[in-house]
Design an enzyme around this catalytic site. Structure first.
Site, PDB file in Angstrom:
ATOM      1  N   THR A 262      80.072  74.781-102.525  1.00  0.00           N
ATOM      2  CA  THR A 262      81.095  73.969-101.848  1.00  0.00           C
ATOM      3  C   THR A 262      82.313  73.899-102.769  1.00  0.00           C
ATOM      4  OG1 THR A 262      79.340  72.682-100.825  1.00  0.00           O
ATOM      5  CG2 THR A 262      81.560  71.727-100.790  1.00  0.00           C
TER       6      THR A 262
ATOM      7  N   LYS B  86      83.371  72.816 -94.525  1.00  0.00           N
ATOM      8  CA  LYS B  86      82.338  72.185 -95.359  1.00  0.00           C
ATOM      9  C   LYS B  86      82.882  70.908 -96.020  1.00  0.00           C
ATOM     10  CE  LYS B  86      78.671  71.583 -97.909  1.00  0.00           C
ATOM     11  NZ  LYS B  86      77.495  70.905 -97.367  1.00  0.00           N
TER      12      LYS B  86
ATOM     13  N   LYS C 191      82.258  65.130-106.190  1.00  0.00           N
ATOM     14  CA  LYS C 191      83.103  66.343-106.270  1.00  0.00           C
ATOM     15  C   LYS C 191      83.628  66.711-104.890  1.00  0.00           C
ATOM     16  CE  LYS C 191      80.967  70.094-105.783  1.00  0.00           C
ATOM     17  NZ  LYS C 191      80.585  71.093-104.800  1.00  0.00           N
TER      18      LYS C 191
HETATM   19  P1  NAP Z   1      72.588  72.109-109.056  1.00  0.00           P
HETATM   20  O1  NAP Z   1      71.145  72.025-108.834  1.00  0.00           O
HETATM   21  O2  NAP Z   1      73.246  71.091-109.922  1.00  0.00           O
HETATM   22  O3  NAP Z   1      72.903  73.581-109.642  1.00  0.00           O
HETATM   23  C1  NAP Z   1      74.177  73.900-110.086  1.00  0.00           C
HETATM   24  C2  NAP Z   1      74.195  75.354-110.504  1.00  0.00           C
HETATM   25  O4  NAP Z   1      75.521  75.662-110.997  1.00  0.00           O
HETATM   26  C3  NAP Z   1      73.229  75.666-111.658  1.00  0.00           C
HETATM   27  O5  NAP Z   1      72.769  76.991-111.520  1.00  0.00           O
HETATM   28  C4  NAP Z   1      74.162  75.546-112.870  1.00  0.00           C
HETATM   29  O6  NAP Z   1      73.728  76.272-114.006  1.00  0.00           O
HETATM   30  C5  NAP Z   1      75.413  76.184-112.318  1.00  0.00           C
HETATM   31  N1  NAP Z   1      76.607  75.824-113.089  1.00  0.00           N
HETATM   32  C6  NAP Z   1      77.162  74.596-113.217  1.00  0.00           C
HETATM   33  N2  NAP Z   1      78.258  74.671-113.995  1.00  0.00           N
HETATM   34  C7  NAP Z   1      78.376  75.972-114.377  1.00  0.00           C
HETATM   35  C8  NAP Z   1      79.317  76.680-115.156  1.00  0.00           C
HETATM   36  N3  NAP Z   1      80.372  76.063-115.724  1.00  0.00           N
HETATM   37  N4  NAP Z   1      79.128  78.012-115.329  1.00  0.00           N
HETATM   38  C9  NAP Z   1      78.082  78.648-114.746  1.00  0.00           C
HETATM   39  N5  NAP Z   1      77.158  78.043-113.984  1.00  0.00           N
HETATM   40  C10 NAP Z   1      77.316  76.707-113.799  1.00  0.00           C
HETATM   41  O7  NAP Z   1      73.403  72.101-107.680  1.00  0.00           O
HETATM   42  P2  NAP Z   1      72.937  72.524-106.220  1.00  0.00           P
HETATM   43  O8  NAP Z   1      72.456  71.301-105.528  1.00  0.00           O
HETATM   44  O9  NAP Z   1      72.092  73.733-106.280  1.00  0.00           O
HETATM   45  O10 NAP Z   1      74.359  72.852-105.568  1.00  0.00           O
HETATM   46  C11 NAP Z   1      74.982  74.132-105.708  1.00  0.00           C
HETATM   47  C12 NAP Z   1      76.196  74.152-104.780  1.00  0.00           C
HETATM   48  O11 NAP Z   1      75.766  73.961-103.421  1.00  0.00           O
HETATM   49  C13 NAP Z   1      77.227  73.053-105.031  1.00  0.00           C
HETATM   50  O12 NAP Z   1      78.514  73.540-104.777  1.00  0.00           O
HETATM   51  C14 NAP Z   1      76.853  71.976-104.017  1.00  0.00           C
HETATM   52  O13 NAP Z   1      77.945  71.143-103.720  1.00  0.00           O
HETATM   53  C15 NAP Z   1      76.427  72.847-102.850  1.00  0.00           C
HETATM   54  N6  NAP Z   1      75.461  72.231-101.919  1.00  0.00           N
HETATM   55  C16 NAP Z   1      74.390  71.537-102.374  1.00  0.00           C
HETATM   56  C17 NAP Z   1      73.480  71.003-101.447  1.00  0.00           C
HETATM   57  C18 NAP Z   1      72.279  70.210-101.875  1.00  0.00           C
HETATM   58  O14 NAP Z   1      71.706  69.526-100.990  1.00  0.00           O
HETATM   59  N7  NAP Z   1      71.831  70.246-103.124  1.00  0.00           N
HETATM   60  C19 NAP Z   1      73.674  71.214-100.074  1.00  0.00           C
HETATM   61  C20 NAP Z   1      74.773  71.972 -99.646  1.00  0.00           C
HETATM   62  C21 NAP Z   1      75.665  72.479-100.587  1.00  0.00           C
HETATM   63  P3  NAP Z   1      72.794  75.537-115.126  1.00  0.00           P
HETATM   64  O15 NAP Z   1      71.414  75.545-114.570  1.00  0.00           O
HETATM   65  O16 NAP Z   1      72.974  76.400-116.325  1.00  0.00           O
HETATM   66  O17 NAP Z   1      73.355  74.145-115.307  1.00  0.00           O
END
Ligand code: NAP
Length: 290
Positions: free
Chosen positions: A98, A173, A241
């Site tokens: 997102t 989104k 965010k």
């Molecule tokens: P998450 O579990 O916090 O995972 C974040 C990912 O981003 C991890 O792989 C992290 O790597 C990586 N990352 C963060 N900062 C980074 C950087 N500076 N350089 C490289 N990699 C980096 O988040 P998530 O829930 O999977 O969400 C991922 C995306 O999907 C986000 O944009 C979120 O808004 C969107 N989203 C989430 C959901 C949900 O329900 N969770 C639903 C729809 C959309 P590390 O492991 O090394 O920290």
């Protein structure tokens, strides 16, 4: 027909579920995650583990990114050893995180210079939907590229809504999530008012969740708060965010999102109180007194 090689960059809550789906469906999969520990289980399950986004992209026809925010996305695509430098001409890039519309447009221009096509394809649905292939994709970019990507996306989701040119998926989104954030913040205020007024919480929540305000999001958030279970499906800091990105995006369009600004203040307060890494529903707990 042989399956396309796929790379997944970002093995957080969402990316790990998506990678699991692709492995189960037999796609040749390469994974990359900044924290390499998260890649190891996928290596054991048969994925190729890359040491950089560039290496991951060099092994794939379809390259998917699922990372936290614009900064992370910019780093994995265009940073040192970024994925774009490793992508072959003709590869399809799918950005599922997102993100802001402005960054998506920049990324699409960089992809085009390299001879690649980009789809912005953020998702609705959360952790269990990613793991079971039941996400909904909100898609911007060319229809022809979507056709190429479809065999891969079909393993990850059940709904693919093409909204228009590059950036349309990202914009939709942000609109979706600003409404989610506002609903969660209003539930937090409602629960605090229920407690202050001495009402029975279970009865009050039943009225709210079964009545007009009871959206799917309100129902799920209320259930998590009632069970006092804030294990993150969608981390709270990511909802903040999204609210911030939505407010900025609206401002670029000449609009003011007043409800989103109030909700963001409540989410920022929750982060200041230490709830940022918990599920977004912890915003309810953050507003309780005592
Ligand atoms: P998450 O579990 O916090 O995972 C974040 C990912 O981003 C991890 O792989 C992290 O790597 C990586 N990352 C963060 N900062 C980074 C950087 N500076 N350089 C490289 N990699 C980096 O988040 P998530 O829930 O999977 O969400 C991922 C995306 O999907 C986000 O944009 C979120 O808004 C969107 N989203 C989430 C959901 C949900 O329900 N969770 C639903 C729809 C959309 P590390 O492991 O090394 O920290």
């Amino acid at each position: 027909m042989s399956k396309a090689g796929v790379a997944i960059i970002g093995l957080g809550i969402m990316g790990s579920g998506m990678a699991g789906r692709l492995l189960s469906a037999g796609f040749p999969l390469t994974v990359y995650n900044r924290n390499h520990d998260k890649s190891a289980p996928f290596g054991r399950a048969g994925a190729s583990v890359a040491g950089s986004p560039r290496e991951a992209a060099s092994k794939a026809d379809i390259i998917i990114s699922m990372v936290a925010d614009d900064i992370a996305s910019s780093g994995v695509w265009l940073g040192d050893n970024g994925a774009l430098a490793g992508a072959s001409r003709g590869s399809v890039l799918i950005e599922c995180s997102t993100l802001t519309v402005g960054w998506i447009k920049e990324l699409a221009a960089a992809a085009a210079q390299r001879g690649c096509e980009l789809l912005d394809a953020p998702v609705t649905g959360t952790k269990p939907d990613a793991a079971s292939g039941e996400l909904s994709f909100l898609i911007g970019g060319s229809e022809a590229t979507l056709v190429t990507a479809k065999p891969v996306l079909s393993v990850l989701g059940r709904e693919f809504i093409h909204l228009g040119p590059t950036g349309s998926g990202a914009l939709m989104k942000l609109i979706n999530n600003f409404m989610c954030g506002v609903q969660a913040a209003s539930l937090a205020e409602a629960e605090s008012m229920i407690a202050a007024g001495g009402l029975d919480l279970e009865k009050a929540l039943s009225i709210l969740t079964h009545g007009a305000p009871g959206s799917g999001l309100v129902q799920r958030a209320a259930a998590r708060a009632f069970a006092n279970d804030f294990t993150p499906n969608f981390p709270l800091h990511l909802m903040a965010k999204d609210l911030g990105y939505a407010i900025d995006e609206a401002s670029h369009l000449g609009h003011k999102l007043q409800t989103a600004s109030s909700a963001l203040a409540i989410f920022k307060d929750a982060i200041a109180k230490g709830y940022g890494d918990q599920d977004f529903s912890a915003v309810i707990k953050s507003q309780q007194r005592g």
